[in-house]
Scaffold this motif. Structure first.
Motif, PDB file in Angstrom:
ATOM      1  N   VAL A 146       0.848  -1.186   0.000  1.00  0.00           N
ATOM      2  CA  VAL A 146       0.000   0.000   0.000  1.00  0.00           C
ATOM      3  C   VAL A 146       0.885   1.238   0.000  1.00  0.00           C
ATOM      4  O   VAL A 146       1.739   1.406   0.863  1.00  0.00           O
ATOM      5  N   GLU A 147       0.692   2.105  -0.988  1.00  0.00           N
ATOM      6  CA  GLU A 147       1.444   3.355  -1.074  1.00  0.00           C
ATOM      7  C   GLU A 147       0.933   4.337  -0.010  1.00  0.00           C
ATOM      8  O   GLU A 147      -0.083   4.072   0.636  1.00  0.00           O
ATOM      9  N   ARG A 195       4.256 -12.133  -7.541  1.00  0.00           N
ATOM     10  CA  ARG A 195       2.936 -12.112  -6.916  1.00  0.00           C
ATOM     11  C   ARG A 195       2.829 -10.886  -6.016  1.00  0.00           C
ATOM     12  O   ARG A 195       2.613 -10.985  -4.811  1.00  0.00           O
ATOM     13  N   VAL A 196       3.041  -9.733  -6.602  1.00  0.00           N
ATOM     14  CA  VAL A 196       2.996  -8.462  -5.868  1.00  0.00           C
ATOM     15  C   VAL A 196       1.989  -7.541  -6.540  1.00  0.00           C
ATOM     16  O   VAL A 196       2.024  -7.381  -7.765  1.00  0.00           O
ATOM     17  N   VAL A 197       1.105  -6.965  -5.753  1.00  0.00           N
ATOM     18  CA  VAL A 197       0.214  -5.924  -6.264  1.00  0.00           C
ATOM     19  C   VAL A 197       0.437  -4.667  -5.427  1.00  0.00           C
ATOM     20  O   VAL A 197       0.720  -4.745  -4.228  1.00  0.00           O
ATOM     21  N   THR A 198       0.334  -3.514  -6.064  1.00  0.00           N
ATOM     22  CA  THR A 198       0.540  -2.230  -5.394  1.00  0.00           C
ATOM     23  C   THR A 198      -0.755  -1.436  -5.449  1.00  0.00           C
ATOM     24  O   THR A 198      -1.373  -1.313  -6.515  1.00  0.00           O
ATOM     25  N   GLU A 252     -12.304  -1.687  -2.573  1.00  0.00           N
ATOM     26  CA  GLU A 252     -12.410  -1.419  -4.009  1.00  0.00           C
ATOM     27  C   GLU A 252     -11.062  -1.558  -4.710  1.00  0.00           C
ATOM     28  O   GLU A 252     -10.951  -2.202  -5.764  1.00  0.00           O
ATOM     29  N   GLN A 253     -10.030  -0.937  -4.118  1.00  0.00           N
ATOM     30  CA  GLN A 253      -8.700  -0.997  -4.726  1.00  0.00           C
ATOM     31  C   GLN A 253      -8.172  -2.431  -4.742  1.00  0.00           C
ATOM     32  O   GLN A 253      -7.578  -2.883  -5.719  1.00  0.00           O
ATOM     33  N   LEU A 254      -8.361  -3.144  -3.640  1.00  0.00           N
ATOM     34  CA  LEU A 254      -7.849  -4.507  -3.543  1.00  0.00           C
ATOM     35  C   LEU A 254      -8.577  -5.432  -4.500  1.00  0.00           C
ATOM     36  O   LEU A 254      -7.937  -6.249  -5.195  1.00  0.00           O
ATOM     37  N   ALA A 255      -9.893  -5.343  -4.554  1.00  0.00           N
ATOM     38  CA  ALA A 255     -10.657  -6.209  -5.450  1.00  0.00           C
ATOM     39  C   ALA A 255     -10.243  -6.000  -6.904  1.00  0.00           C
ATOM     40  O   ALA A 255     -10.068  -6.965  -7.661  1.00  0.00           O
TER      41      ALA A 255
END
Length: 303
Positions: free
Chosen positions: A237-238, A264-267, A285-288
């Motif tokens: 999370v930024e 396997r990284v999402v920002t 919302e952002q995670l989904a």
């Protein structure tokens, strides 16, 4: 009683008196419905007030609010009180708020703030028990202080319905999620039990990879080496502190973490990790969206 008496007109004097009484009541009713003049040095309270449809007079560190909380946006009319730990008391006095709202973290300021206006303390993360019920209770408490109890029920219902709807959009997620925010190039906050992020995961039907101890805010400050060997999808999370992105590109420790090595990284954009219902909804919302995109990418890479 005769028909003549029923249709007898009101005397001019009574009509004038009734009109004067009505005019006197109208401003009072309008004043009663006007939102109270509230100030706060706490970002979670500020976020919640905005979600209730109330713009605070002033908030501390408005630029940092925009960096860390992001949404809902602070209108330009909101005055900046300076540092949260050292608010500008002279400016606050000039603004003449009816009430000042703080969280327990700023309890040391209460005596000075109370010389300006009555102070109310609303706790969230300081409460015992599961976070989500505490979050709902704090939302209702803020709404009562703001004179908007019905707005709290709308905000709660909308947020819970939105998160439930997002849960239905998720594909099957095989691995648990490891949620972190960088403090510097070698240390992260990793979020577990009693964190806002974990509470949202629970409502989305997702598993949290971090089972270690957490503090009252729901995170543990650890070195990157503490994440080694955890098979998960990493959620960053930024915002990233200055220089961290460049440092990670040269970090062998970072590159050898299991989620990084297997891509396997999402920002995610900034979401206030100690926020209220709107932060919870925004994180969901952002995670989904990020997980849907990541799962589609993984499927595309499968031979």
């Amino acid at each position: 009683m005769s028909p003549a008496r029923l249709t007898r007109p009101v005397s001019p004097l009574i009509a004038v008196l009734l009109l004067a009484l009505l005019c006197a009541l109208l401003p009072a009713r309008a004043a009663a419905s006007a939102p109270p003049r509230l100030a706060t040095i706490d970002w979670t309270i500020a976020e919640t007030l905005l979600g209730l449809g109330i713009t605070p007079l002033a908030v501390a560190q408005t630029d940092s609010y925009r960096d860390w909380v992001g949404a809902p946006q602070l209108p330009d009319s909101v005055a900046d009180l300076g540092l949260r730990a050292q608010p500008n008391l002279e400016l606050l006095a000039d603004l003449a708020p009816e009430r000042i709202l703080i969280s327990p973290m700023f309890a040391s300021l209460e005596s000075r703030l109370s010389q300006i206006a009555p102070v109310a303390t609303v706790g969230l993360y300081a409460r015992e028990g599961p976070l989500w019920p505490n979050l709902l209770a704090a939302t209702r408490e803020i709404a009562e202080l703001a004179g908007r109890p019905q707005a709290a029920e709308r905000l709660i219902a909308d947020s819970q319905a939105r998160i439930a709807a997002l849960a239905d959009t998720l594909p099957p997620i095989e691995r648990p999620l490891l949620m972190v925010q960088f403090m510097d190039a070698r240390h992260v906050r990793v979020f577990g039990d009693h964190s806002l992020y974990d509470a949202v995961l629970d409502r989305l039907g997702l598993a949290n990879a971090w089972t270690g101890a957490t503090n009252s805010w729901g995170f543990s400050l650890v070195g990157l080496e503490a994440l080694a060997g955890i098979d998960a999808r990493l959620v960053v999370v930024e915002p990233l502190p200055v220089g961290v992105e460049a440092a990670l590109a040269d970090s062998g420790l970072w590159r050898h973490l299991e989620p990084v090595r297997r891509e396997r990284v999402v920002t995610l954009p900034p979401v206030w990790s100690f926020g209220g219902l709107l932060s919870a909804q925004r994180f969901a919302e952002q995670l989904a969206a990020a997980l849907r995109a990541a799962e589609m990418s993984d499927e595309g890479d499968t031979p």
